[in-house]
Motif scaffolding. Structure first.
Motif, PDB file in Angstrom:
ATOM      1  N   VAL A 122      -2.763   0.370   4.722  1.00  0.00           N
ATOM      2  CA  VAL A 122      -1.689   1.110   4.056  1.00  0.00           C
ATOM      3  C   VAL A 122      -0.726   0.111   3.429  1.00  0.00           C
ATOM      4  O   VAL A 122      -0.182  -0.762   4.104  1.00  0.00           O
ATOM      5  CB  VAL A 122      -0.937   2.017   5.052  1.00  0.00           C
ATOM      6  CG1 VAL A 122       0.267   2.645   4.367  1.00  0.00           C
ATOM      7  CG2 VAL A 122      -1.868   3.094   5.599  1.00  0.00           C
ATOM      8  N   PHE A 123      -0.506   0.243   2.124  1.00  0.00           N
ATOM      9  CA  PHE A 123       0.398  -0.679   1.433  1.00  0.00           C
ATOM     10  C   PHE A 123       1.587   0.101   0.869  1.00  0.00           C
ATOM     11  O   PHE A 123       2.591   0.271   1.538  1.00  0.00           O
ATOM     12  CB  PHE A 123      -0.358  -1.456   0.352  1.00  0.00           C
ATOM     13  CG  PHE A 123      -1.449  -2.324   0.908  1.00  0.00           C
ATOM     14  CD1 PHE A 123      -1.154  -3.505   1.571  1.00  0.00           C
ATOM     15  CD2 PHE A 123      -2.778  -1.961   0.793  1.00  0.00           C
ATOM     16  CE1 PHE A 123      -2.148  -4.322   2.101  1.00  0.00           C
ATOM     17  CE2 PHE A 123      -3.793  -2.754   1.310  1.00  0.00           C
ATOM     18  CZ  PHE A 123      -3.469  -3.929   1.967  1.00  0.00           C
ATOM     19  N   ILE A 124       1.477   0.605  -0.323  1.00  0.00           N
ATOM     20  CA  ILE A 124       2.611   1.298  -0.939  1.00  0.00           C
ATOM     21  C   ILE A 124       2.585   2.800  -0.685  1.00  0.00           C
ATOM     22  O   ILE A 124       3.544   3.494  -1.019  1.00  0.00           O
ATOM     23  CB  ILE A 124       2.660   1.035  -2.460  1.00  0.00           C
ATOM     24  CG1 ILE A 124       1.392   1.582  -3.133  1.00  0.00           C
ATOM     25  CG2 ILE A 124       2.835  -0.454  -2.739  1.00  0.00           C
ATOM     26  CD1 ILE A 124       1.445   1.507  -4.642  1.00  0.00           C
ATOM     27  N   GLN A 125       1.528   3.303  -0.112  1.00  0.00           N
ATOM     28  CA  GLN A 125       1.457   4.742   0.140  1.00  0.00           C
ATOM     29  C   GLN A 125       2.379   5.145   1.289  1.00  0.00           C
ATOM     30  O   GLN A 125       2.635   4.368   2.213  1.00  0.00           O
ATOM     31  CB  GLN A 125       0.019   5.153   0.466  1.00  0.00           C
ATOM     32  CG  GLN A 125      -0.931   5.082  -0.732  1.00  0.00           C
ATOM     33  CD  GLN A 125      -2.366   5.357  -0.312  1.00  0.00           C
ATOM     34  OE1 GLN A 125      -2.950   4.600   0.469  1.00  0.00           O
ATOM     35  NE2 GLN A 125      -2.946   6.432  -0.835  1.00  0.00           N
ATOM     36  N   ASP A 126       2.842   6.400   1.220  1.00  0.00           N
ATOM     37  CA  ASP A 126       3.687   6.975   2.273  1.00  0.00           C
ATOM     38  C   ASP A 126       2.774   7.639   3.297  1.00  0.00           C
ATOM     39  O   ASP A 126       2.416   8.813   3.167  1.00  0.00           O
ATOM     40  CB  ASP A 126       4.657   7.995   1.662  1.00  0.00           C
ATOM     41  CG  ASP A 126       5.567   8.622   2.711  1.00  0.00           C
ATOM     42  OD1 ASP A 126       5.647   8.088   3.834  1.00  0.00           O
ATOM     43  OD2 ASP A 126       6.182   9.664   2.403  1.00  0.00           O
ATOM     44  N   VAL A 127       2.369   6.849   4.290  1.00  0.00           N
ATOM     45  CA  VAL A 127       1.437   7.325   5.312  1.00  0.00           C
ATOM     46  C   VAL A 127       1.869   6.778   6.665  1.00  0.00           C
ATOM     47  O   VAL A 127       2.092   5.575   6.817  1.00  0.00           O
ATOM     48  CB  VAL A 127      -0.011   6.873   5.018  1.00  0.00           C
ATOM     49  CG1 VAL A 127      -0.947   7.328   6.136  1.00  0.00           C
ATOM     50  CG2 VAL A 127      -0.482   7.412   3.678  1.00  0.00           C
TER      51      VAL A 127
END
Length: 358
Positions: A122-127
């Motif tokens: 997970v990098f820039i995702q909202d997870v």
């Protein structure tokens, strides 16, 4: 779950360890319990690992890595696979859209490692990814009387109608989620999800209130699913491509790319996987891993076998060469006679969604 060990022990349970979980193997006389489930209804505590996935990008994130399309609406679920680049199954998952979160059920002992792997990606995702295996309990309700059993103890809602759909209600004032399952035992099936603090109340109600039900353990689960032609993760699925298993309910072939999709789609388009999963009727119960031969030549391997309580004869699942025409086979070093049988072995009130489709 160990928090319910006293409850299970009071019912005469024998235990086993799987994936770090202490589970009921049986309560004594598992063959008789098997028949009680086939004729009525039984309750089993499931051994899932559990993940919760939150954040605005939760559906997109999971959908990008699994073999089936993740549902976008609250109250819906799917069965899906995680595969390696060669299309081999690494995990099987049940994925449910619970509104502001996804709820994922993994094989026992696999949730923590999956959470750690996904967090690293997970990098820039909202997870947000959390392990909830110790927070939730899941009970399976199986048998031709499963619908009546669930209805007899459920308050405020009706029994959900469909496959892998769910609704929320109460049992003895305890909030529960009721999932209409995919009939892995070959009978009607549901799963009841609750908080671990309320697990004993829910299990006691399922076993002792409303319509009568028998508790059962993993040994009976194995014979029920074997008769239903259901491939299980540890014995049939892990490390194999889904085409070999006829596992079409787990793969959306029109879905966008996922790991292993190219191999799986190529095999599907060719229409000839290297092997196929079949049922065998044998003179004696073979060992898992025993060779299967035709005309003296090895053509496959047994994955799982047992004495069928319903048929009162040995049965097995085996992976054999695709296109094998011989119905008369031999199993093991002693060449015990066996014949190919259509799956499922037993026609019950439901049909397992995993039962192979040619």
């Amino acid at each position: 779950m160990t928090v319910l060990e006293a409850f299970h022990a009071n019912h005469g349970a024998t235990f086993e360890e799987r994936g770090g979980r202490r589970l009921v193997r049986h309560y004594g006389r598992p063959e008789r319990t098997h028949q009680a489930v086939r004729n009525g209804v039984g309750i089993i505590e499931m051994a899932y690992g559990v993940l919760t996935i939150t954040g605005d990008d939760r559906v997109e994130y999971v959908d990008n890595v699994v073999s089936n399309r993740v549902p976008g609406s609250d109250g819906e679920g799917c069965y899906a696979l995680l595969c390696d680049p060669q299309g081999r199954i690494e995990l099987d998952l049940y994925i449910y859209n619970a509104g502001e979160r996804l709820l994922l059920f993994t094989p026992p002992g696999r949730a923590q490692a999956l959470a750690e792997e996904w967090r690293e990606k997970v990098f820039i995702q909202d997870v947000g990814i959390e392990v909830a295996s110790d927070d939730l309990a899941v009970f399976g309700v199986h048998g031709p009387k499963a619908t009546e059993k669930v209805a007899s103890v459920l308050n405020k809602i009706g029994v959900p109608d469909g496959s892998l759909v769910f609704d929320r209600g109460t049992i003895h004032d305890v909030g529960v989620t009721v999932i209409a399952g995919d009939d892995l035992t070959g009978e009607d099936g549901y799963e009841i999800v609750c908080g671990v603090d309320e697990a004993e109340t829910v299990l006691d109600t399922l076993v002792n209130y409303g319509m009568g039900a028998v508790p059962f353990g993993t040994r009976t689960w194995e014979t029920l699913t074997l008769e239903a032609g259901t491939p299980l993760f540890a014995s049939e699925l892990e490390g194999r491509i889904p085409n070999v298993l006829g596992l079409r309910n787990a793969v959306d072939f029109e879905k966008g790319c996922f790991v292993g999709q190219e191999v799986i789609s190529r095999v599907e388009n060719r229409g000839e996987p290297s092997k196929r999963l079949v049922g065998l009727r044998c003179e004696t119960v073979p060992e898992a891993g025993a060779t299967v031969s035709a005309d003296g030549e090895e053509v496959g391997q047994v994955t799982r076998a047992a004495q069928s309580p319903s048929l009162d004869e040995p049965i097995a699942l085996a992976l054999v060469e695709y296109g094998l025409e011989s119905e008369e086979l031999a199993v093991g070093n002693e060449a015990v006679p066996a014949t190919v049988s259509e799956l499922p072995f037993i026609e019950g009130s439901g049909r397992s969604a995993r039962c192979p489709i040619d």
